[in-house]
Design a protein around this motif. Structure first.
Motif, PDB file in Angstrom:
ATOM      1  N   GLU A  13      -2.535 -61.685 -21.777  1.00  0.00           N
ATOM      2  CA  GLU A  13      -3.567 -62.854 -21.744  1.00  0.00           C
ATOM      3  C   GLU A  13      -2.850 -63.996 -20.669  1.00  0.00           C
ATOM      4  O   GLU A  13      -3.634 -64.616 -20.058  1.00  0.00           O
ATOM      5  CB  GLU A  13      -3.228 -63.355 -22.921  1.00  0.00           C
ATOM      6  N   ALA A  14      -1.552 -64.051 -20.612  1.00  0.00           N
ATOM      7  CA  ALA A  14      -1.070 -64.854 -19.559  1.00  0.00           C
ATOM      8  C   ALA A  14      -1.356 -64.593 -18.217  1.00  0.00           C
ATOM      9  O   ALA A  14      -1.789 -65.410 -17.455  1.00  0.00           O
ATOM     10  CB  ALA A  14       0.553 -65.214 -19.759  1.00  0.00           C
ATOM     11  N   LEU A  15      -1.329 -63.408 -17.734  1.00  0.00           N
ATOM     12  CA  LEU A  15      -1.794 -62.723 -16.295  1.00  0.00           C
ATOM     13  C   LEU A  15      -3.369 -63.145 -16.475  1.00  0.00           C
ATOM     14  O   LEU A  15      -3.591 -63.648 -15.223  1.00  0.00           O
ATOM     15  CB  LEU A  15      -1.538 -61.460 -16.090  1.00  0.00           C
ATOM     16  N   VAL A  16      -4.131 -62.881 -17.291  1.00  0.00           N
ATOM     17  CA  VAL A  16      -5.452 -62.963 -17.271  1.00  0.00           C
ATOM     18  C   VAL A  16      -6.019 -64.219 -16.785  1.00  0.00           C
ATOM     19  O   VAL A  16      -6.514 -64.848 -16.034  1.00  0.00           O
ATOM     20  CB  VAL A  16      -6.114 -62.615 -18.508  1.00  0.00           C
ATOM     21  N   GLU A  17      -5.041 -65.402 -17.524  1.00  0.00           N
ATOM     22  CA  GLU A  17      -5.388 -66.995 -17.434  1.00  0.00           C
ATOM     23  C   GLU A  17      -4.953 -67.049 -16.099  1.00  0.00           C
ATOM     24  O   GLU A  17      -5.665 -68.017 -15.383  1.00  0.00           O
ATOM     25  CB  GLU A  17      -4.564 -67.621 -18.305  1.00  0.00           C
ATOM     26  N   ARG A  18      -4.037 -66.653 -15.311  1.00  0.00           N
ATOM     27  CA  ARG A  18      -3.453 -66.976 -13.813  1.00  0.00           C
ATOM     28  C   ARG A  18      -4.741 -66.521 -13.114  1.00  0.00           C
ATOM     29  O   ARG A  18      -4.931 -67.128 -12.279  1.00  0.00           O
ATOM     30  CB  ARG A  18      -2.142 -66.342 -13.767  1.00  0.00           C
ATOM     31  N   LEU A  19      -5.016 -65.281 -13.262  1.00  0.00           N
ATOM     32  CA  LEU A  19      -6.189 -64.904 -12.242  1.00  0.00           C
ATOM     33  C   LEU A  19      -7.455 -65.512 -12.439  1.00  0.00           C
ATOM     34  O   LEU A  19      -8.104 -65.869 -11.607  1.00  0.00           O
ATOM     35  CB  LEU A  19      -6.167 -63.373 -12.974  1.00  0.00           C
TER      36      LEU A  19
END
Length: 248
Positions: A13-19
């Motif tokens: 979820e953290a990576l998706v938010e950054r993307l």
């Protein structure tokens, strides 16, 4: 590019938010989750048995998450006279946050192969090596340390459990959303991803997606499964995955 991140929560979820903040279309589908390992009760005893100059290896930050919580509950502190090693930067940072101790780790490729190239790990006769890891996984680190003379103890600090999904439903969902790039961070998850979907989804969609993986070993496994478009990130943390995704 529409991206599917299969690494576990909360990193997925953290990576998706950054993307998404970077303007990319991204979704998460964590393929595994974590639970406490079977050897946590033995960990204080295993650490106490180490002598000055012995070795502790951190395979992942999840091992630190569960180990640190158990040691706090037991009132046990991390020994200061041993040498700590981590597979990657995230694991080293997790250890430092939990214990205040620094861990040596590879600065380029965050793999067991790279770690084992460290000069001080070539001759280990008379040393004890404690490996904090999850259930199963690769035996390369343990086997190589033993071959180099160390007495190796494995400590299962966490367990990886596959999450259940209905493959046909997920195939339709992600095809409809136009997924064409998939992030995979372990061989276990790669095989789970391949096996999840019906054959028609694999042939018409999944194997045509670009894969972002975290090692050459994973890239080789992916090619053997049938993928052709593969990018190898320079690490397994979200920073490295972001760099790889920004280059595609």
């Amino acid at each position: 590019m529409t991206i599917l991140v299969t690494r576990p929560s909360p990193a997925a979820e953290a990576l998706v938010e950054r993307l998404q903040r970077a303007g990319r279309v991204a979704w998460s589908l964590p393929l595994i989750e974590f639970t406490p390992g079977q050897d946590l009760a033995l960990l204080p005893q295993q650490l106490a048995a180490l002598h000055p100059g012995d070795l502790v290896f951190i395979v992942s930050q999840h091992a630190i998450h569960y180990a640190a919580a158990h040691l706090r509950q037991a009132g046990f502190t991390w020994p200061a006279t041993v040498n700590y090693y981590a597979i990657g930067r995230s694991s080293a940072l997790a250890l430092h946050a939990a214990s205040g101790h620094a861990a040596a780790y590879p600065r380029e490729r965050e793999t067991s192969e790279t770690l084992l190239q460290f000069r001080d790990l070539h001759r280990l006769t008379g040393k004890r090596a404690l490996i904090l890891r999850g259930n199963g996984g690769r035996e390369l680190l343990a086997d190589t340390l033993a071959q180099r003379g160390a007495t190796v103890t494995l400590s299962e600090c966490y367990q990886r459990c596959a999450k259940y999904y209905e493959g046909a439903l997920e195939g339709r969902r992600w095809r409809d959303r136009g997924i064409n790039t998939i992030v995979v961070t372990s061989g276990e998850m790669l095989q789970q991803l391949y096996s999840l979907f019906p054959a028609i989804d694999r042939e018409e969609w999944l194997l045509h997606c670009r894969l972002i993986v975290v090692s050459e070993r994973l890239a080789t496994l992916a090619r053997e499964c049938g993928w052709r478009e593969i990018t190898v990130a320079d690490g397994a943390d979200n920073d490295a995955l972001m760099r790889a995704l920004q280059q595609t």
